[in-house]
Design an enzyme around this catalytic site. Structure first.
Site, PDB file in Angstrom:
ATOM      1  N   ASP A 143      -2.444  -2.016  -4.667  1.00  0.00           N
ATOM      2  CA  ASP A 143      -3.898  -2.094  -4.434  1.00  0.00           C
ATOM      3  C   ASP A 143      -4.485  -1.865  -6.109  1.00  0.00           C
ATOM      4  OD1 ASP A 143      -3.399  -0.959  -1.711  1.00  0.00           O
ATOM      5  OD2 ASP A 143      -5.417  -1.336  -1.544  1.00  0.00           O
TER       6      ASP A 143
ATOM      7  N   ARG B  52     -14.452   2.533  -2.187  1.00  0.00           N
ATOM      8  CA  ARG B  52     -12.988   2.804  -2.096  1.00  0.00           C
ATOM      9  C   ARG B  52     -12.522   2.712  -3.379  1.00  0.00           C
ATOM     10  NH1 ARG B  52      -9.228   0.214   2.478  1.00  0.00           N
ATOM     11  NH2 ARG B  52      -8.154   2.586   2.196  1.00  0.00           N
TER      12      ARG B  52
ATOM     13  N   ASN C 214       0.095   1.605  -3.787  1.00  0.00           N
ATOM     14  CA  ASN C 214       0.061   1.020  -2.658  1.00  0.00           C
ATOM     15  C   ASN C 214      -0.176   2.196  -1.535  1.00  0.00           C
ATOM     16  OD1 ASN C 214       0.041  -1.575  -1.130  1.00  0.00           O
ATOM     17  ND2 ASN C 214       2.008  -0.830  -0.473  1.00  0.00           N
TER      18      ASN C 214
ATOM     19  N   GLN D  19      -1.617   0.437  10.205  1.00  0.00           N
ATOM     20  CA  GLN D  19      -1.704  -0.866   9.924  1.00  0.00           C
ATOM     21  C   GLN D  19      -0.506  -1.866  10.062  1.00  0.00           C
ATOM     22  OE1 GLN D  19      -2.751   1.703   7.929  1.00  0.00           O
ATOM     23  NE2 GLN D  19      -4.569   1.146   6.761  1.00  0.00           N
TER      24      GLN D  19
ATOM     25  N   ALA E 281      -6.809  -4.938  -0.524  1.00  0.00           N
ATOM     26  CA  ALA E 281      -7.198  -4.988  -1.765  1.00  0.00           C
ATOM     27  C   ALA E 281      -8.105  -6.231  -1.961  1.00  0.00           C
ATOM     28  CB  ALA E 281      -6.452  -4.520  -2.923  1.00  0.00           C
TER      29      ALA E 281
HETATM   30  O1  MRU Z   1      -6.019   1.204   3.389  1.00  0.00           O
HETATM   31  P1  MRU Z   1      -5.907  -0.097   3.423  1.00  0.00           P
HETATM   32  O2  MRU Z   1      -5.375  -0.623   4.776  1.00  0.00           O
HETATM   33  O3  MRU Z   1      -7.012  -1.061   2.680  1.00  0.00           O
HETATM   34  O4  MRU Z   1      -4.375  -0.224   2.423  1.00  0.00           O
HETATM   35  C1  MRU Z   1      -3.895  -1.654   2.193  1.00  0.00           C
HETATM   36  C2  MRU Z   1      -2.696  -1.772   1.589  1.00  0.00           C
HETATM   37  O5  MRU Z   1      -2.131  -0.527   1.071  1.00  0.00           O
HETATM   38  C3  MRU Z   1      -2.278  -2.942   1.212  1.00  0.00           C
HETATM   39  O6  MRU Z   1      -0.781  -2.839   1.131  1.00  0.00           O
HETATM   40  C4  MRU Z   1      -2.646  -3.642  -0.272  1.00  0.00           C
HETATM   41  O7  MRU Z   1      -4.079  -3.633  -0.032  1.00  0.00           O
HETATM   42  C5  MRU Z   1      -1.923  -4.671  -0.538  1.00  0.00           C
HETATM   43  S1  MRU Z   1      -2.132  -6.216   0.482  1.00  0.00           S
HETATM   44  C6  MRU Z   1      -3.190  -7.250  -0.008  1.00  0.00           C
END
Ligand code: MRU
Length: 348
Positions: A239, A91, A249, A198, A47
């Site tokens: 997020d 997004r 999240n 991830q 995020a």
């Molecule tokens: O789809 P992504 O990889 O952007 O999702 C990221 C997450 O869900 C993280 O846990 C979230 O952004 C918080 S970490 C700074």
């Protein structure tokens, strides 16, 4: 820690997270459109990092000519508006994106630039400032979060929440690293985080480089680990956090929170204030991104389901605030009742 965002000459370079851990490739973005595609395709993700990249995108949009983001001859305001619209639509769940674009808009209105060069320089400075602010917020979260952990703790985390996700030190990832450095962590459990891995690809890469001991497990191992008493705490990022403390999240977070509740394991969320959205009353109001089904039916480009198998790909879920023990922010650790704690911290 490797920051995934750097300004290089007159382009913004993003460490292409689609290619990690196999290759470290920097993707040059010369226009707002390049940045928008990088965000949509998850070359840059997490995020806060998405928001910072988008802020650089606004600066790039002020340029014209081939490779620039704007129609040649268009005025500064229409360049700004078009880029903000395009970047803002990339997004939907991560509110840091809208937050960073709003910071850009406020500056843009205040400065009333008429020359694209001046607007580009001013917006680039803002993006750099956001990156510095994030680093400072991450430092504070890491300090405050590490205090919640105890020597010997085995901490489970989900998705990637390190430097790659923020451009600074990370949210939950920064807490884990700080706790390790302070002797307050035995090891981290890292789940893979299907469908895009991830955890396996990015968190394992970061923790390995930082020398933090960890074990990678499948997402579906979490119940077994908790039932056997192998997890002392959970720390995840967010997020978007609604005004009542509900947390959006990465998909799978809610499952972990329910399991943590069942097994009496404290469930912590680490997120900067920019992830709290007072304009979203509850988790039910948070838009949940749905992505291409092929991310579910394929694994690293190889089909893992029968051709044509119908799939659904929800990228995030919502953990109700009642399952959250604490929210770690750069302004301190928030405790239930979160609606009140959030209102107070935002008023500071
Ligand atoms: O789809 P992504 O990889 O952007 O999702 C990221 C997450 O869900 C993280 O846990 C979230 O952004 C918080 S970490 C700074």
């Amino acid at each position: 820690m490797t920051s995934p965002i750097r300004w290089q000459g007159d382009v913004i370079e993003l460490l292409d997270q689609r290619k990690l851990p196999g290759e470290e490739v920097w993707l040059a973005c010369a226009s707002a459109e390049d940045v928008a595609r990088a965000i949509e395709g998850l070359a840059v993700r997490g995020a806060p990092a998405i928001g910072i990249a988008a802020a650089y995108g606004l600066a790039l949009a002020m340029r014209d000519g081939p490779g620039g983001g704007a129609q040649p001859g268009s005025d500064v305001r229409s360049r700004f508006d078009a880029a903000a619209r395009r970047l803002g639509a990339t997004r939907p769940t991560a509110v840091n994106l809208a937050w960073a674009l709003e910071r850009g808009r406020r500056l843009f209105e205040a400065e009333a630039w008429s020359e694209p060069e001046a607007a580009a320089a001013g917006l680039r400075d803002l993006a750099q400032r956001l990156l510095c602010e994030q680093l400072e917020a991450d430092r504070r979260m890491a300090e405050a979060g590490a205090e919640l952990l105890a020597p010997g703790d085995r901490v489970l985390t989900h998705c990637n929440t390190g430097a790659l996700a923020t451009g600074g030190l990370g949210t939950a990832g920064g807490v884990i690293q700080a706790a390790w450095e302070r002797g307050r962590l035995a090891m981290a459990w890292v789940d893979e985080t299907r469908p895009l891995l991830q955890g396996a690809r990015l968190t394992a890469w970061e923790l390995g480089r930082a020398g933090v001991p960890f074990r990678l497990v499948t997402d579906s191992s979490v119940g077994l680990l908790m039932a056997r008493g192998l997890v002392d705490r959970v720390i995840v990022g967010a997020d978007r956090i609604a005004a009542n403390g509900d947390v959006a999240n990465k998909i799978g977070t809610y499952t972990i929170a329910v399991l943590a509740h069942r097994h009496g394991v404290p469930f912590y969320v680490a997120a900067p204030i920019s992830t709290i959205d007072p304009g979203t009353p509850t988790g039910g109001d948070i838009p949940i991104e749905r992505r291409d089904d092929a991310e579910v039916t394929m694994l690293a480009g190889t089909p893992v389901a029968p051709a044509g198998a119908p799939a659904e790909n929800w990228a995030f879920d919502v953990t109700p605030s009642g399952l959250v023990a604490a929210i770690i922010t750069e302004r301190g650790v928030l405790e239930p009742p979160f609606d009140r704690a959030i209102a107070e911290v935002l008023a500071r």
